[in-house]
Design an enzyme around this catalytic site. Structure first.
Site, PDB file in Angstrom:
ATOM      1  N   GLY A  46      40.965  43.769  38.918  1.00 23.25           N
ATOM      2  CA  GLY A  46      40.145  44.970  38.734  1.00 23.25           C
ATOM      3  C   GLY A  46      38.731  44.472  38.516  1.00 23.25           C
ATOM      4  N   GLU A  47      37.925  45.235  37.806  1.00 23.89           N
ATOM      5  CA  GLU A  47      36.577  44.764  37.460  1.00 23.89           C
ATOM      6  C   GLU A  47      36.620  44.218  36.038  1.00 23.89           C
ATOM      7  OE1 GLU A  47      35.042  44.653  40.856  1.00 23.89           O
ATOM      8  OE2 GLU A  47      33.823  44.150  39.118  1.00 23.89           O
ATOM      9  N   SER A  48      36.379  42.919  35.909  1.00 25.19           N
ATOM     10  CA  SER A  48      36.557  42.290  34.600  1.00 25.19           C
ATOM     11  C   SER A  48      35.620  42.880  33.546  1.00 25.19           C
ATOM     12  CB  SER A  48      36.374  40.777  34.700  1.00 25.19           C
ATOM     13  OG  SER A  48      35.083  40.466  35.163  1.00 25.19           O
ATOM     14  N   CYS A  78      42.926  37.328  39.096  1.00 25.39           N
ATOM     15  CA  CYS A  78      41.527  37.647  39.431  1.00 25.39           C
ATOM     16  C   CYS A  78      40.740  38.036  38.172  1.00 25.39           C
ATOM     17  CB  CYS A  78      41.464  38.719  40.513  1.00 25.39           C
ATOM     18  SG  CYS A  78      39.843  38.900  41.262  1.00 25.39           S
ATOM     19  N   ARG A  99      32.573  33.547  37.973  1.00 27.51           N
ATOM     20  CA  ARG A  99      32.872  34.900  38.469  1.00 27.51           C
ATOM     21  C   ARG A  99      32.295  35.096  39.861  1.00 27.51           C
ATOM     22  NH1 ARG A  99      30.634  39.706  35.466  1.00 27.51           N
ATOM     23  NH2 ARG A  99      31.704  40.807  37.110  1.00 27.51           N
ATOM     24  N   ILE A 127      39.660  38.407  46.639  1.00 21.86           N
ATOM     25  CA  ILE A 127      38.751  39.555  46.741  1.00 21.86           C
ATOM     26  C   ILE A 127      37.660  39.436  45.684  1.00 21.86           C
ATOM     27  CG2 ILE A 127      38.585  42.066  46.556  1.00 21.86           C
ATOM     28  CD1 ILE A 127      41.437  42.197  47.646  1.00 21.86           C
ATOM     29  N   ARG A 128      36.441  39.168  46.154  1.00 26.47           N
ATOM     30  CA  ARG A 128      35.340  38.909  45.207  1.00 26.47           C
ATOM     31  C   ARG A 128      35.885  38.031  44.076  1.00 26.47           C
ATOM     32  NH1 ARG A 128      30.732  42.214  44.525  1.00 26.47           N
ATOM     33  NH2 ARG A 128      31.174  42.136  42.315  1.00 26.47           N
ATOM     34  N   HIS A 164      45.378  37.392  44.518  1.00 27.39           N
ATOM     35  CA  HIS A 164      46.180  38.564  44.159  1.00 27.39           C
ATOM     36  C   HIS A 164      47.596  38.492  44.710  1.00 27.39           C
ATOM     37  CE1 HIS A 164      42.788  40.840  42.537  1.00 27.39           C
ATOM     38  NE2 HIS A 164      42.072  40.394  43.555  1.00 27.39           N
ATOM     39  N   GLU A 166      49.912  40.181  43.762  1.00 26.26           N
ATOM     40  CA  GLU A 166      50.400  41.571  43.732  1.00 26.26           C
ATOM     41  C   GLU A 166      50.052  42.334  45.006  1.00 26.26           C
ATOM     42  OE1 GLU A 166      47.842  40.389  42.068  1.00 26.26           O
ATOM     43  OE2 GLU A 166      46.280  41.898  41.741  1.00 26.26           O
TER      44      GLU A 166
END
Lengths: 189, 294
Positions: A46-48, A78, A99, A127-128, A164, A166
């Site tokens: 997600g967005e950390s 991630c 990051r 992903i990023r 990921h 998942e």
């Protein structure tokens, strides 16, 4: 066995599906009391920065950090890796994290990667994604890219991937986490 | 062997935004307020939708320098809008490296026949949809994420509610239908058959679907999450409110805990005035943005 999935923001249902396929029960962890009655926890992608702020707002950051320090099993993918490697966040893995280490979304990629202990390569979806520049002596590198960037690691009760699992159909990392919980429970029994 | 710009990394990027709030920002200061509030991404645009309505004229892609200044100022993903069908604006946004392109009806459409062929881009796209046919046409063109259209810049949630309910109701219909009915359904929806079949098999869209257009309060965000939205876009609602920082944070909290009503009550207290809003029935047809690019 019940594994919690931190449900504040990010790819929550993907982890729940993966763990369900592995035959374990799951529980969504949305507030502090939810932490009771689980054997391990997944911190999803997600967005950390968002997940961290919500952990603070829910007054969950300090208790979760304490649990991790006491040896509670945790698997971070991630954003989860970022939070576990940051001293000021969950501080579960002794490593130096970068990051968005591969660039912006345009640079997000898929690659087959070799993982210590896996017979065949794992399909990594980055992903990023972050990566670990280095890890301390207490941590074990599970996978690094050809250029040396560390993308999966393990440290006693902590498992992290920069990618990921998942988002794939390959449950080997989730199984590794389940095995980690199993072996810890046997030691404690 | 590494591969960039794949369907999996484009759709996966949107999956990582689930349960989050994406905020429209018009400058670096607003972007920092959004990031501090816990936004999962910001949408960089020179004018938020309500100002676009007020200004009139042709609304275009924002100045790349303005977008880049926001990309430099925050570490969360930055999205930007291209006009519907404007392949050059879309390529320019890809070239400067925005993380997501919104092919948006909020801007004045450049092409009233065709959308951008989004399959050809390394950067993922989000598009608006009011119903399942529109959703599947956009996915067929390569959209990696969907959102309701709502009626942007009105501060009025009714259109977003309609679009979310419509899509979910139609998904239920497709799922319940027999396989031998699917081609006729595809014809009626004006949607690609293979995607109709996929919805029938999975009981859900192959990409995530956010709510957008008219979200003005934490309660609006919670409403949309409870109707099945994967997350929330807030356009004019934050920086046209009396206290943007507080409003932004409250909407993030409501989106993360959409059924914790005592918590949402707590964060909704003394927020000050939300954006003023417009009753959609007072808009003439040519003022409605949701009917663009269907």
């Amino acid at each position: 066995m019940v594994i919690g999935v931190l449900d504040l923001q990010g790819a929550v249902s993907e982890h729940v599906n993966m763990l369900t396929q592995c035959g374990v029960d799951t529980k969504l962890i949305n507030e502090l009391p939810d932490l009771d009655g689980i054997d391990g926890i997944v911190v999803p992608g997600g967005e950390s920065t968002t997940i961290r702020k919500l952990l603070v707002r829910e007054q969950m950051l300090a208790p979760l950090k304490q649990l991790v320090a006491e040896g509670f099993p945790v698997f971070g993918t991630c954003a989860g890796l970022v939070l576990l490697a940051q001293k000021e966040s969950l501080n579960g893995l002794d490593g130096d994290v970068e990051r968005n280490g591969f660039g912006r979304q345009r640079e997000s990629f898929e690659a087959k990667i070799d993982v210590n202990g896996f017979d065949t390569p794992f399909h990594g979806v980055f992903i990023r994604a972050p990566y670990l520049k280095s890890v301390g002596n207490s941590a074990t590198v599970l996978s690094k890219l050809e250029d040396g960037r560390i993308v999966a690691a393990k440290q006693e009760n902590v498992l992290v991937t920069a990618f990921h699992p998942e988002l794939t159909n390959d449950a080997r990392f989730h199984q590794l986490f389940i095995d980690l919980i199993d072996s810890k429970q046997r030691v404690n029994a | 062997m590494t591969e960039t710009g794949t369907t999996l990394v484009k759709r996966g990027m949107a999956q990582m935004q689930k349960g989050g709030v994406i905020m429209d920002v018009a400058n670096v200061e607003q972007a920092k307020v959004a990031e501090e509030a816990g936004a999962v991404a910001v949408m960089a645009l020179e004018r938020v939708p309500s100002d676009i309505r007020a200004a009139g004229g042709v609304a275009r892609m924002s100045d790349p320098a303005m977008i880049e200044s926001i990309m430099d100022a925050v570490t969360i993903p930055v999205m930007a809008k291209a006009r519907i069908g404007h392949i050059a604006e879309a390529r320019i946004l890809e070239a400067i490296g925005v993380d997501y392109i919104d092919e948006s009806e909020v801007l004045t459409p450049a092409d009233d026949n065709y959308h951008v062929n989004k399959n050809e881009y390394k950067v993922p796209f989000v598009c608006g949809c009011r119903n399942l046919g529109e959703a599947l046409r956009r996915i067929g063109e390569g959209a990696s994420m969907l959102r309701t259209k709502g009626e942007p810049g009105t501060g009025n949630i009714i259109e977003a509610v309609r679009h979310m309910e419509k899509v979910n109701e139609q998904i239920g219909h497709v799922q319940a239908a027999g396989v031998d009915q699917l081609m006729s359904i595809a014809r009626d929806l004006r949607a690609p058959y293979d995607l109709v079949k996929q919805v029938h098999d999975d009981g859900k869209l192959p990409v995530i679907n956010f709510a957008a257009g008219g979200v003005a309060t934490p309660a609006d965000a919670a409403l949309m999450m409870n109707l099945g939205a994967d997350g929330i876009f807030v356009g004019s609602g934050i920086f046209h409110s009396e206290n943007p920082a507080k409003f932004a944070k409250a909407i993030v909290t409501a989106t993360a805990h959409p059924t914790d009503y005592s918590l949402i009550a707590e964060v909704s207290k003394n927020l000050g005035a939300p954006m003023k809003g417009i009753d959609i029935s007072t808009l003439s047809d040519d003022q409605k943005m949701a009917d663009r690019g269907i």
